[in-house]
Motif scaffolding. Sequence first.
Motif, PDB file in Angstrom:
ATOM      1  N   PHE A 112       9.434   1.949   2.377  1.00 31.42           N
ATOM      2  CA  PHE A 112      10.322   3.086   2.146  1.00 31.42           C
ATOM      3  C   PHE A 112       9.526   4.379   2.110  1.00 31.42           C
ATOM      4  O   PHE A 112       9.970   5.414   2.604  1.00 31.42           O
ATOM      5  CB  PHE A 112      11.086   2.886   0.839  1.00 31.42           C
ATOM      6  CG  PHE A 112      12.559   2.962   1.008  1.00 31.42           C
ATOM      7  CD1 PHE A 112      13.287   4.008   0.472  1.00 31.42           C
ATOM      8  CD2 PHE A 112      13.228   1.989   1.733  1.00 31.42           C
ATOM      9  CE1 PHE A 112      14.650   4.085   0.644  1.00 31.42           C
ATOM     10  CE2 PHE A 112      14.587   2.049   1.899  1.00 31.42           C
ATOM     11  CZ  PHE A 112      15.308   3.107   1.353  1.00 31.42           C
ATOM     12  N   GLN A 113       8.349   4.344   1.537  1.00 28.25           N
ATOM     13  CA  GLN A 113       7.493   5.528   1.528  1.00 28.25           C
ATOM     14  C   GLN A 113       7.101   5.922   2.946  1.00 28.25           C
ATOM     15  O   GLN A 113       7.013   7.113   3.268  1.00 28.25           O
ATOM     16  CB  GLN A 113       6.250   5.270   0.686  1.00 28.25           C
ATOM     17  CG  GLN A 113       6.505   5.165  -0.805  1.00 28.25           C
ATOM     18  CD  GLN A 113       5.224   4.910  -1.590  1.00 28.25           C
ATOM     19  OE1 GLN A 113       4.126   5.248  -1.158  1.00 28.25           O
ATOM     20  NE2 GLN A 113       5.363   4.287  -2.753  1.00 28.25           N
ATOM     21  N   ALA A 114       6.869   4.927   3.792  1.00 31.08           N
ATOM     22  CA  ALA A 114       6.536   5.209   5.190  1.00 31.08           C
ATOM     23  C   ALA A 114       7.708   5.898   5.887  1.00 31.08           C
ATOM     24  O   ALA A 114       7.514   6.803   6.711  1.00 31.08           O
ATOM     25  CB  ALA A 114       6.170   3.921   5.922  1.00 31.08           C
TER      26      ALA A 114
ATOM     27  N   ASN B 196      -1.054  -0.401   8.406  1.00 30.07           N
ATOM     28  CA  ASN B 196      -2.352  -0.055   7.813  1.00 30.07           C
ATOM     29  C   ASN B 196      -2.388  -0.416   6.332  1.00 30.07           C
ATOM     30  O   ASN B 196      -3.388  -0.942   5.824  1.00 30.07           O
ATOM     31  CB  ASN B 196      -2.636   1.433   7.998  1.00 30.07           C
ATOM     32  CG  ASN B 196      -2.970   1.788   9.430  1.00 30.07           C
ATOM     33  OD1 ASN B 196      -3.279   0.919  10.246  1.00 30.07           O
ATOM     34  ND2 ASN B 196      -2.900   3.068   9.760  1.00 30.07           N
ATOM     35  N   TYR B 197      -1.289  -0.125   5.640  1.00 30.14           N
ATOM     36  CA  TYR B 197      -1.186  -0.479   4.218  1.00 30.14           C
ATOM     37  C   TYR B 197      -1.289  -1.998   4.035  1.00 30.14           C
ATOM     38  O   TYR B 197      -2.049  -2.489   3.191  1.00 30.14           O
ATOM     39  CB  TYR B 197       0.142   0.037   3.656  1.00 30.14           C
ATOM     40  CG  TYR B 197       0.687  -0.775   2.505  1.00 30.14           C
ATOM     41  CD1 TYR B 197       0.253  -0.564   1.199  1.00 30.14           C
ATOM     42  CD2 TYR B 197       1.656  -1.759   2.735  1.00 30.14           C
ATOM     43  CE1 TYR B 197       0.763  -1.320   0.143  1.00 30.14           C
ATOM     44  CE2 TYR B 197       2.164  -2.512   1.688  1.00 30.14           C
ATOM     45  CZ  TYR B 197       1.718  -2.292   0.397  1.00 30.14           C
ATOM     46  OH  TYR B 197       2.228  -3.043  -0.638  1.00 30.14           O
ATOM     47  N   PHE B 198      -0.518  -2.740   4.811  1.00 30.43           N
ATOM     48  CA  PHE B 198      -0.475  -4.194   4.680  1.00 30.43           C
ATOM     49  C   PHE B 198      -1.853  -4.803   4.927  1.00 30.43           C
ATOM     50  O   PHE B 198      -2.300  -5.685   4.185  1.00 30.43           O
ATOM     51  CB  PHE B 198       0.547  -4.751   5.674  1.00 30.43           C
ATOM     52  CG  PHE B 198       0.834  -6.215   5.510  1.00 30.43           C
ATOM     53  CD1 PHE B 198       1.921  -6.644   4.770  1.00 30.43           C
ATOM     54  CD2 PHE B 198       0.026  -7.179   6.109  1.00 30.43           C
ATOM     55  CE1 PHE B 198       2.207  -8.002   4.618  1.00 30.43           C
ATOM     56  CE2 PHE B 198       0.293  -8.532   5.967  1.00 30.43           C
ATOM     57  CZ  PHE B 198       1.386  -8.943   5.213  1.00 30.43           C
TER      58      PHE B 198
ATOM     59  N   HIS C  71      -6.085  -7.764   3.204  1.00 35.16           N
ATOM     60  CA  HIS C  71      -7.257  -8.084   4.028  1.00 35.16           C
ATOM     61  C   HIS C  71      -6.811  -8.878   5.263  1.00 35.16           C
ATOM     62  O   HIS C  71      -7.383  -9.927   5.599  1.00 35.16           O
ATOM     63  CB  HIS C  71      -8.289  -8.880   3.210  1.00 35.16           C
ATOM     64  CG  HIS C  71      -8.689  -8.209   1.938  1.00 35.16           C
ATOM     65  ND1 HIS C  71      -9.492  -7.092   1.911  1.00 35.16           N
ATOM     66  CD2 HIS C  71      -8.363  -8.473   0.638  1.00 35.16           C
ATOM     67  CE1 HIS C  71      -9.669  -6.701   0.654  1.00 35.16           C
ATOM     68  NE2 HIS C  71      -8.996  -7.525  -0.137  1.00 35.16           N
ATOM     69  N   PHE C  72      -5.804  -8.338   5.906  1.00 38.19           N
ATOM     70  CA  PHE C  72      -5.175  -8.989   7.052  1.00 38.19           C
ATOM     71  C   PHE C  72      -5.723  -8.371   8.333  1.00 38.19           C
ATOM     72  O   PHE C  72      -5.691  -7.151   8.508  1.00 38.19           O
ATOM     73  CB  PHE C  72      -3.651  -8.788   6.967  1.00 38.19           C
ATOM     74  CG  PHE C  72      -2.865  -9.489   8.023  1.00 38.19           C
ATOM     75  CD1 PHE C  72      -2.583 -10.845   7.913  1.00 38.19           C
ATOM     76  CD2 PHE C  72      -2.374  -8.801   9.126  1.00 38.19           C
ATOM     77  CE1 PHE C  72      -1.841 -11.508   8.885  1.00 38.19           C
ATOM     78  CE2 PHE C  72      -1.630  -9.447  10.101  1.00 38.19           C
ATOM     79  CZ  PHE C  72      -1.365 -10.801   9.972  1.00 38.19           C
ATOM     80  N   PHE C  73      -6.245  -9.187   9.228  1.00 39.10           N
ATOM     81  CA  PHE C  73      -6.909  -8.663  10.419  1.00 39.10           C
ATOM     82  C   PHE C  73      -6.189  -9.020  11.715  1.00 39.10           C
ATOM     83  O   PHE C  73      -6.667  -8.707  12.794  1.00 39.10           O
ATOM     84  CB  PHE C  73      -8.355  -9.166  10.476  1.00 39.10           C
ATOM     85  CG  PHE C  73      -9.170  -8.759   9.277  1.00 39.10           C
ATOM     86  CD1 PHE C  73      -9.677  -7.471   9.175  1.00 39.10           C
ATOM     87  CD2 PHE C  73      -9.390  -9.659   8.246  1.00 39.10           C
ATOM     88  CE1 PHE C  73     -10.420  -7.083   8.058  1.00 39.10           C
ATOM     89  CE2 PHE C  73     -10.125  -9.283   7.125  1.00 39.10           C
ATOM     90  CZ  PHE C  73     -10.635  -7.993   7.035  1.00 39.10           C
ATOM     91  N   ASP C  74      -5.050  -9.683  11.596  1.00 41.38           N
ATOM     92  CA  ASP C  74      -4.305 -10.099  12.776  1.00 41.38           C
ATOM     93  C   ASP C  74      -3.275  -9.040  13.152  1.00 41.38           C
ATOM     94  O   ASP C  74      -3.199  -7.965  12.545  1.00 41.38           O
ATOM     95  CB  ASP C  74      -3.587 -11.423  12.504  1.00 41.38           C
ATOM     96  CG  ASP C  74      -3.972 -12.491  13.512  1.00 41.38           C
ATOM     97  OD1 ASP C  74      -4.401 -12.115  14.612  1.00 41.38           O
ATOM     98  OD2 ASP C  74      -3.852 -13.682  13.181  1.00 41.38           O
TER      99      ASP C  74
END
Length: 207
Positions: A48-50, A96-98, A103-106
């Motif tokens: 929602f902020q996005a 980018n937040y997620f 620590h998600f690189f996919d």
Amino acid sequence: MVDSIILGGSTMGSMRRVWQPEIFYHVTVRGNNRQNIFLNEADFALFFQALHYTHQKHPFTVIAYCMMNNHYHLLIRSPKVPLYNVLTIINKRYSNYFKRKYHFFDQLYETHFFANMVSHPIGLLNVSSYIHQIPLRTTKAHTDRIELYPHSSYKYYIKQTKSQPSFINTQLLPSIIEQYPEIVAENYSTYCENYRMEEEKSLLTLT
């Protein structure tokens, strides 16, 4: 997971060519391989902020939305800049937040997103009703009453509040009910709650 209605929609790449500023689009974005993109309440809040952040840069109007764990729907119009630009900012900011948080690189989203033009007023009623009913349509319903689902715009139609997001317009859909006397519904809420899946056929000719 219930997929959105695909009405010959375009991929996000081709949206650069088909964007029309006066038209609403039904946008569907899913997690890659149908993975969850919202894991908890904080994630929904950040998305929602996005939306708020992007709206400040490029104003847009949303008349219906629903966020589920592994996808989201927007019924959105972007009058100033191509909708592709708006969605790119929203999706990149949330991605980018997620990735930082988990620590998600996919790849977070599916490669192809879909945006379907909805130009007819009755089409707007039908698509918005479909979007608002999504929490009822999953294999295991998320709620037994759509106004109780916290991550959709339907609550703003049930109870008008001063705190509703600036990018939400809750006046357009009710006004369509008033403009079409042949619609047998007391108000938008009645129309939305009585909408049935078999009525999706009308979307094919009224969008």
